[in-house]
Design an enzyme around this catalytic site. Structure first.
Site, PDB file in Angstrom:
ATOM      1  N   HIS A 115      51.946 108.834 116.165  1.00 57.57           N
ATOM      2  CA  HIS A 115      51.383 109.413 117.388  1.00 57.57           C
ATOM      3  C   HIS A 115      51.350 108.405 118.540  1.00 57.57           C
ATOM      4  O   HIS A 115      51.222 108.797 119.702  1.00 57.57           O
ATOM      5  CB  HIS A 115      49.980 109.991 117.123  1.00 57.57           C
ATOM      6  CG  HIS A 115      48.891 108.981 116.985  1.00 57.57           C
ATOM      7  ND1 HIS A 115      48.430 108.535 115.773  1.00 57.57           N
ATOM      8  CD2 HIS A 115      48.145 108.330 117.915  1.00 57.57           C
ATOM      9  CE1 HIS A 115      47.456 107.673 115.947  1.00 57.57           C
ATOM     10  NE2 HIS A 115      47.260 107.518 117.255  1.00 57.57           N
TER      11      HIS A 115
ATOM     12  N   ASP B   9      51.892 109.845 109.548  1.00 56.57           N
ATOM     13  CA  ASP B   9      51.629 109.208 110.844  1.00 56.57           C
ATOM     14  C   ASP B   9      52.046 107.744 110.865  1.00 56.57           C
ATOM     15  O   ASP B   9      51.314 106.877 111.339  1.00 56.57           O
ATOM     16  CB  ASP B   9      50.150 109.347 111.230  1.00 56.57           C
ATOM     17  CG  ASP B   9      49.926 109.147 112.730  1.00 56.57           C
ATOM     18  OD1 ASP B   9      50.909 109.205 113.483  1.00 56.57           O
ATOM     19  OD2 ASP B   9      48.778 108.916 113.131  1.00 56.57           O
TER      20      ASP B   9
ATOM     21  N   SER C  44      45.013 102.266 117.329  1.00 57.14           N
ATOM     22  CA  SER C  44      45.956 102.992 116.479  1.00 57.14           C
ATOM     23  C   SER C  44      47.228 102.190 116.263  1.00 57.14           C
ATOM     24  O   SER C  44      47.834 101.693 117.215  1.00 57.14           O
ATOM     25  CB  SER C  44      46.316 104.339 117.113  1.00 57.14           C
ATOM     26  OG  SER C  44      45.211 105.202 117.136  1.00 57.14           O
TER      27      SER C  44
END
Length: 470
Positions: A121, A151, A225
């Site tokens: 993402h 992911d 992230s």
């Protein structure tokens, strides 16, 4: 004389009371003596065991110093078209204006020649990718491959220098309560290190049982992230992926993809160009005390097999409905997440030693992990299979399942119109692959009488079908 006798009697009683109280409460085995047997266990005076919570017990400096040099800042530049409804309405103006969007995140260098792992993402829909190292050097990055389900994405930068890189630890061996560090770039604050403990393992958040996260209470915020979760030795045990928050900022828990799963994904991408994902081939649920009692099972921990998928490794190995799986190799199993977590570290044709209970007896069989493409999903005579690379390229999609065959006579008049179509959604749920579709359909069949199938037909057109499930 009487008054003197009265005083003497009172004094005698007072003394007796004092002596009795001393005997009862203080002396020897009295209630307040040191020899009293109590239901409360107290530590001895010389008890000095250190539980290791103090800063003097754990030194984070070496791990932090190693990790910050392997974590990079990732900038994602993408473009979107912004239209003006007023111009379109009054002047028929079409086309809109290109507007640049910038997203940021983190990544971890995993090889000295510039391979970097991050979250899917973080780089999704990117037109350009830019990576900044801890020493402020900036490079253009190219996307090598992704796994949207877990992911994870793999990037590559070209440099003549040997880069510092993270050493992978064994995420299967981490323990709840163990100290960890989260390293990343929250809010564009580079080289940020936070500390916490592992709060839970094998945590699933997508309600399909296909993901398995390490949960920690180390502070993670937007921008973290793709960053590193490391142990006190500085070894990479996870890739920080998400937070659980109503506000979008950290409120107590964060989640990371385990390093063993991450390593397997990037090795697949580098060797095969895509992720070699296999499945075990069972459906069911976690045992609880009521089920154990009702079914008269000999264990209260394990995964109860409700259904075995046809053509799967579990079916070929003889696993049956009613079996309770308790172990894969040396890993204890209590839920489908545990099975998925372990199988996600394996490839098709790998063999897993499976221990299960049948009719009160423990049994053990080797189960060969099956390639996902070999397992079909079925809905009322419509059989689906996973997409191959050519299908994804032809229809410009990265998920979906294909109508492989139709066995229901009621649909035979639609055979040519349906076969070869790409199913992309069941009601509002994405049809990622056959395993996901099978789980969705099992849920829908239990609660609904009809489902809406959104498909792409062979001409590339979006079509919808309504199919009875009962």
């Amino acid at each position: 004389m009487k008054r003197f006798s009265g005083l003497f009697l009172v004094s005698l009683l007072s003394g007796a009371t004092t002596l009795g109280a001393y005997k009862l409460f203080i002396e020897n085995d009295g209630l307040f003596s040191n020899n009293t047997k109590s239901i409360v266990t107290t530590a001895p005076v010389n008890y000095t065991k250190n539980v290791g919570l103090g800063a003097e017990a754990v030194d984070f400096t070496t791990a932090a110093d190693n990790a910050v040099h392997t974590v990079v800042h990732v900038k994602n530049l993408s473009y979107r078209t912004v239209s003006n409804p007023m111009l379109e309405y009054f002047y028929g103006y079409k086309g809109g204006q290109q507007q640049a969007q910038v997203g940021t995140g983190s990544g971890v260098i995993i090889s000295e020649d510039g391979y970097i792992v991050t979250n899917n993402h973080v780089i999704q829909d990117a037109s350009e990718l830019e990576v900044t190292l801890n020493n402020k050097e900036t490079y253009k990055a190219k996307l090598v491959g992704t796994d949207s389900k877990m992911d994870i994405a793999l990037l590559k930068i070209d440099t003549d220098k040997k880069l510092p890189y993270a050493v992978f630890g064994d995420s299967d061996n981490v323990k709840v309560g163990e100290w960890v560090l989260a390293v990343g770039n929250p809010y564009n604050l580079t080289s940020t290190v936070t500390a916490g403990i592992i709060s839970a393992k094998a945590r699933n958040l997508d309600q399909k049982g296909i993901q398995s996260f390490i949960q920690t209470d180390a502070a993670v915020n937007p921008g973290n992230s793709g960053g590193a979760l490391v142990n006190t030795k500085g070894q990479l045990i996870g890739i920080n992926t998400m937070i659980s928050s109503m506000t979008g900022s950290y409120v107590g828990y964060s989640f990371a993809v385990p390093s063993n799963i991450t390593r397997k994904i990037i090795e697949d991408i580098m060797e095969y160009g895509n992720v070699q994902r296999g499945i075990f081939g069972v459906e069911g649920y976690e045992l609880n005390s009521n089920m154990t009692k009702d079914m008269k099972l000999s264990t209260s921990q394990g995964f109860y097999v409700k259904k075995v998928d046809k053509n799967s490794g579990a079916a070929k190995a003889g696993i049956q409905q009613g079996d309770v799986i308790i172990k894969l190799d040396n890993t204890n199993i209590s839920s489908f997440v545990d099975i998925s977590s372990y199988v996600n570290t394996k490839r098709p044709n790998d063999v897993v030693k499976t221990t299960f209970i049948r009719n009160g007896k423990a049994m053990e069989v080797p189960v060969t992990i099956t390639k996902n493409e070999f397992v079909n999903a079925e809905l009322n005579g419509i059989i689906f299979e996973n997409l191959d690379a050519s299908d994804k390229k032809r229809f410009h999609i990265d998920y979906g399942v294909k109508v492989k065959d139709i066995t229901n006579q009621s649909f035979m008049r639609y055979y040519n119109a349906l076969k070869g179509n790409i199913l992309i959604a069941v009601n509002d749920a994405k049809a990622t692959d056959t395993e996901t579709v099978a789980n969705i359909l099992n849920e829908k069949i239990a609660n609904e009488s009809m489902v809406e199938l959104t498909m792409i037909n062979k001409r590339g057109e979006l079509v919808k079908f309504f199919v009875e499930v009962k």
